[in-house]
Design a protein around this motif. Structure first.
Motif, short mmCIF file in Angstrom:
data_model
loop_
_atom_site.label_atom_id
_atom_site.label_comp_id
_atom_site.label_asym_id
_atom_site.label_seq_id
_atom_site.Cartn_x
_atom_site.Cartn_y
_atom_site.Cartn_z
N VAL B 175 44.34 36.74 -4.97
CA VAL B 175 44.27 35.33 -4.59
C VAL B 175 44.60 34.53 -5.85
CG1 VAL B 175 42.57 35.69 -2.77
CG2 VAL B 175 41.79 35.17 -5.09
N ASP B 176 45.03 33.29 -5.68
CA ASP B 176 45.52 32.58 -6.86
C ASP B 176 44.46 31.66 -7.46
OD1 ASP B 176 45.48 30.67 -4.94
OD2 ASP B 176 47.49 29.90 -5.32
N GLY B 177 43.19 31.91 -7.11
CA GLY B 177 42.14 31.11 -7.72
C GLY B 177 40.95 30.99 -6.79
N VAL B 178 40.05 30.09 -7.16
CA VAL B 178 38.84 29.87 -6.36
C VAL B 178 39.07 28.63 -5.50
CG1 VAL B 178 36.36 29.44 -6.45
CG2 VAL B 178 37.45 30.88 -8.19
N TYR B 179 38.77 28.74 -4.22
CA TYR B 179 39.01 27.66 -3.27
C TYR B 179 37.71 26.98 -2.87
CZ TYR B 179 43.97 28.52 -2.71
OH TYR B 179 45.32 28.62 -2.94
N THR B 180 37.88 25.79 -2.34
CA THR B 180 36.70 25.04 -1.86
C THR B 180 36.00 25.81 -0.74
OG1 THR B 180 38.19 23.82 -0.41
CG2 THR B 180 37.57 22.77 -2.50
N THR B 181 36.76 26.56 0.03
CA THR B 181 36.20 27.55 0.95
C THR B 181 37.32 28.50 1.33
OG1 THR B 181 34.72 27.89 2.83
CG2 THR B 181 36.57 26.38 3.17
N ASP B 182 37.03 29.45 2.20
CA ASP B 182 38.04 30.45 2.57
C ASP B 182 39.16 29.78 3.38
OD1 ASP B 182 39.52 32.52 3.64
OD2 ASP B 182 37.77 33.79 3.96
N VAL B 185 39.55 30.19 7.10
CA VAL B 185 38.64 29.49 8.01
C VAL B 185 38.97 28.00 8.06
CG1 VAL B 185 36.24 28.83 8.40
CG2 VAL B 185 36.80 31.19 7.75
N VAL B 186 39.29 27.43 6.89
CA VAL B 186 39.62 26.01 6.84
C VAL B 186 40.99 25.88 6.18
CG1 VAL B 186 38.93 23.74 6.01
CG2 VAL B 186 37.18 25.45 6.56
N SER B 187 41.99 25.50 6.97
CA SER B 187 43.35 25.47 6.43
C SER B 187 43.50 24.42 5.33
CB SER B 187 44.36 25.23 7.56
OG SER B 187 44.04 24.03 8.21
N GLU B 188 42.64 23.41 5.31
CA GLU B 188 42.72 22.37 4.28
C GLU B 188 42.04 22.79 2.98
OE1 GLU B 188 41.48 21.82 7.30
OE2 GLU B 188 42.97 20.54 8.28
N TYR B 398 28.56 29.97 15.44
CA TYR B 398 28.86 28.63 14.95
C TYR B 398 29.38 28.62 13.51
CZ TYR B 398 26.21 27.01 19.04
OH TYR B 398 25.77 26.78 20.30
N MET B 399 29.53 29.78 12.92
CA MET B 399 29.81 29.80 11.49
C MET B 399 31.08 29.05 11.10
SD MET B 399 30.43 32.83 8.85
CE MET B 399 32.18 32.49 9.07
N GLU B 400 32.21 29.40 11.72
CA GLU B 400 33.48 28.74 11.37
C GLU B 400 33.39 27.23 11.60
OE1 GLU B 400 33.34 31.51 13.10
OE2 GLU B 400 34.69 32.99 12.18
N LEU B 406 31.55 20.95 7.49
CA LEU B 406 31.01 20.61 6.17
C LEU B 406 32.12 20.34 5.16
CD1 LEU B 406 28.09 23.22 6.09
CD2 LEU B 406 27.85 20.72 6.18
N HIS B 407 33.22 21.12 5.26
CA HIS B 407 34.36 20.92 4.36
C HIS B 407 34.89 19.50 4.50
CE1 HIS B 407 38.30 21.82 2.45
NE2 HIS B 407 37.64 22.79 1.85
N LYS B 408 34.93 19.03 5.73
CA LYS B 408 35.42 17.68 6.01
C LYS B 408 34.39 16.63 5.58
CE LYS B 408 37.66 15.14 9.74
NZ LYS B 408 38.66 14.58 8.81
N ALA B 409 33.14 16.89 5.90
CA ALA B 409 32.08 15.92 5.60
C ALA B 409 31.95 15.66 4.11
CB ALA B 409 30.75 16.41 6.17
N PHE B 410 32.20 16.69 3.30
CA PHE B 410 32.09 16.51 1.84
C PHE B 410 33.45 16.22 1.19
CE2 PHE B 410 28.04 18.72 2.65
CZ PHE B 410 27.17 17.86 1.98
N ASP B 411 34.44 15.89 2.00
CA ASP B 411 35.76 15.47 1.48
C ASP B 411 36.41 16.51 0.58
OD1 ASP B 411 35.89 13.09 2.80
OD2 ASP B 411 34.96 11.93 1.16
N LEU B 412 36.20 17.78 0.87
CA LEU B 412 36.69 18.82 -0.05
C LEU B 412 38.20 18.99 -0.01
CD1 LEU B 412 33.90 21.52 0.23
CD2 LEU B 412 34.43 20.03 -1.70
#
Lengths: 415, 415
Positions: B175-182, B185-188, B398-400, B406-412
């Motif tokens: 992988v090319d680094g650490v992401y805000t999440t996987d 699961v979250v394309s953004e 409900y995991m995904e 949460l990714h959206k709520a915290f503007d990640l």
């Protein structure tokens, strides 16, 4: 109760099922009250796989790094065998060569064992454990892994048996002993119950693949009774029967035994002959011819220098076929320097040898051999002799014929 | 000129062609004047192959013997990489952990590094050599090989970087680094240029597979600047560009940077929940419940004890799904002893966590998280918090949804 060393080849270690068989056999010996050290080879195919990977990266793999890689095959084997024993409730522990430690020189890929520390192994044996040690490898004075070269696990086993003063070293292999010659060439070939160390050494160095010759040297130097026997028998066969099977390499010329004149016939197809013609016959000529060959790391087998005629002589030697082209190249390069008239070669030759300590006290072995070959119309290209061996180089197409004729002429099919 | 440690994963070492790529990349750094130590993993699949062999012989392989076997994968890798470098004319030498020596404790299959001797490595680096050291393993005080457990090569690399006082430890991975999440699961999901050591530690221990958590601990304890970057780029890409790619784990909360409240969202599907109902609320209850679980070598993750009602309390904890049945069995066995009314469990739960050093100085992260989940109709089963992390246990289905919300709520998704 005795201390016994078992050695198992790559075929015996070839799968986890076969490793379970090895464990059952080892457990039988341990159950009988013996102290057991086991030296297994790498699983069959593994060393080739590892060397293959190395060669994809370097045509001539760096020897130190190659040893680093190749040594892992045996390390996997010892761990697996320890597990197979633990799984059936036998106490066992495995060691890599450096852990024992088995100290070697630094000649990577062809190292020689210098010493073996018996401290750890003795303590484990005293505690009732079966000790499993990697064959084929040790560690040099600088802590580098060094391997002993192909077949080195035989040498490891015998060296460990010598260092630990074992009562016997059992080499379990896929043949059931040492034969008068290769049964694939002569169907009447017979298994020998015993063979002397010297005969075995000649047979091993002459290309009989049963035992690596360095292991026989070790057995001889340290007088380790060494037995070659089958790993393909039922592992639960009666121990007494197994203990007397195969071929024992002995150290006494047993005077009670009817001593055969010849014990066996060895042969080697992998020979090529090179002749340097018309070199001035003066001191140093052999050195000036073989020096450059040795510098190129080419091993020379038979060597003959003809009687000189008018101050000129011919010089002939053999090398393995794989090194024939290289050797010819080396000599072409120094041809002018050594003053040779010409260099000729033949890569289609084979060596046939008769071996036996009995020939020490029997004249006429050589003449019997030459007469037999003559009767078959086989021309002898070179002759080389030692105290207990006569080797001839012949055209490769006559090799099987020569072996069969000699086997019959020396009555080897008879007990 | 700086001393840099490179670590390459099993995929990067997966074939001799890929090893040549690694060699080209390492050579580029060496050519630029840096001193380079490389820590490669075993070729992909190799460790599994070796463990598979072991399991054919012992269902629960003996840990010492398993380490003996498993350690060979990395030993092959270092030799091959040394050859790949030698083949392109770069001076290189490989070492197994015991040769350095990397000293560990004797907790086979999960050993911890105790010390690293820098003598040999320093001498080789001073002589201009690239030094290649096996990851994943060391040697204990008795000379036994001990491995660090899965992902241990990351830890080896960081520990070596710490011992050698390297300027940076580069973890090359797929992988090319650490992401805000996987991103699966979250394309953004967005790659982070930097992350603090504490955040990385939480992410690693929460199931983000980028780095083994023990390696992050090491990086933190010894303040080793560690960068996660891609091994899939062109090995000959400009060094400057490569040196600034990926995600750097930093040790300062950079006040110049716009500090995000939350850096990332981690999740872990591998959770199972066990509740011990109606136990007497008296001193020692937690110990009497978790003691037998720990004795059975089961690792416990989240732990909650409810407020007691009428002298009785409920006690809930999570384990990995693989150990769920075993943990239930252990507790059924001590149920009477601990005076529990009942034991219930649920193996279909997942954990979702928000992580960020920014939450130290920002109130309301928890309430924002709980509101977001509530708005999606997701019930929270357990809550656990640390200074820079809030974890919730929810129904796995409900995991995904929870992660995306949460990714959206915290503007990640925004830089």
């Amino acid at each position: 109760m005795a201390l016994i060393v078992h050695k198992y080849g790559g075929t015996s270690m070839g799968s986890t099922d076969r490793i379970k068989n090895v464990a059952a056999r080892v457990a039988k010996w341990h159950d009988a009250g013996h102290q057991i050290i086991v030296v297994p080879s790498a699983m069959s195919g593994e060393t080739n796989r590892l060397i293959g990977l190395a060669k994809q990266l370097m045509e001539q793999p760096d020897p130190r790094e190659l040893d680093m890689i190749a040594a892992t095959g045996e390390q996997v084997s010892v761990g697996l065998l320890a597990m197979a024993l633990l799984a059936i409730g036998k106490p066992a522990v495995s060691y890599a060569g450096w852990q024992v430690a088995i100290k070697t020189d630094s000649a990577f890929t062809k190292a020689r064992i210098e010493s073996i520390d018996d401290t750890k192994v003795k303590a484990d044996l005293a505690a009732g454990k079966i000790v499993i040690i990697t064959g084929f490898q040790g560690v040099d004075a600088n802590g580098n892994i060094a391997t002993l070269g192909r077949g080195g696990s035989d040498t490891s086993a015998v060296a460990i048996a010598a260092a630990m003063k074992a009562e016997e070293c059992l080499i379990y292999t896929d043949v059931d002993g040492v034969y008068t010659t290769d049964p694939r060439v002569v169907s009447e070939a017979r298994r020998l119950n015993t063979i002397t160390f010297e005969e075995m050494l000649e047979l091993a160095s002459l290309g009989s693949k049963v035992l690596q010759s360095r292991s026989v040297e070790f057995a001889g130097n340290y007088r380790v009774p060494t037995r070659v026997l089958s790993s393909l028998t039922d592992p639960l066969m009666p121990l007494e029967e197994e203990a007397n099977s195969g071929t024992l390499i002995s150290f006494e010329e047993d005077t009670n035994m009817e001593q055969a004149v010849i014990s066996g016939i060895a042969f080697n197809r992998d020979e090529a002959k090179i002749t340097v013609l018309g070199v001035p016959d003066k001191p140093g000529v052999a050195y000036h011819i073989l020096g450059p060959v040795a510098d190129a790391n080419i091993e020379v087998d038979m060597i003959i220098q003809n009687q000189s005629v008018e101050g000129k002589t011919d010089f002939t030697f053999t090398v393995t076929r794989g090194e024939y082209a290289k050797a010819m190249g080396v000599l072409e390069g120094v041809k002018g320097e050594i003053g040779a008239a010409n260099i000729v070669g033949d890569a289609k030759v084979s060596k046939v040898s008769v071996v036996g300590v009995g020939m020490r006290s029997h004249v006429g072995v050589a003449s019997q051999m030459f007469r037999t070959l003559s009767e078959e119309g086989i021309n002898i290209l070179m002759i080389s002799t030692s105290e207990i061996k006569i080797s001839v180089l012949i055209d490769e197409k006559y090799m099987e014929l020569a072996v069969r004729a000699l086997h019959k002429a020396f009555d080897l099919e008879k007990e």
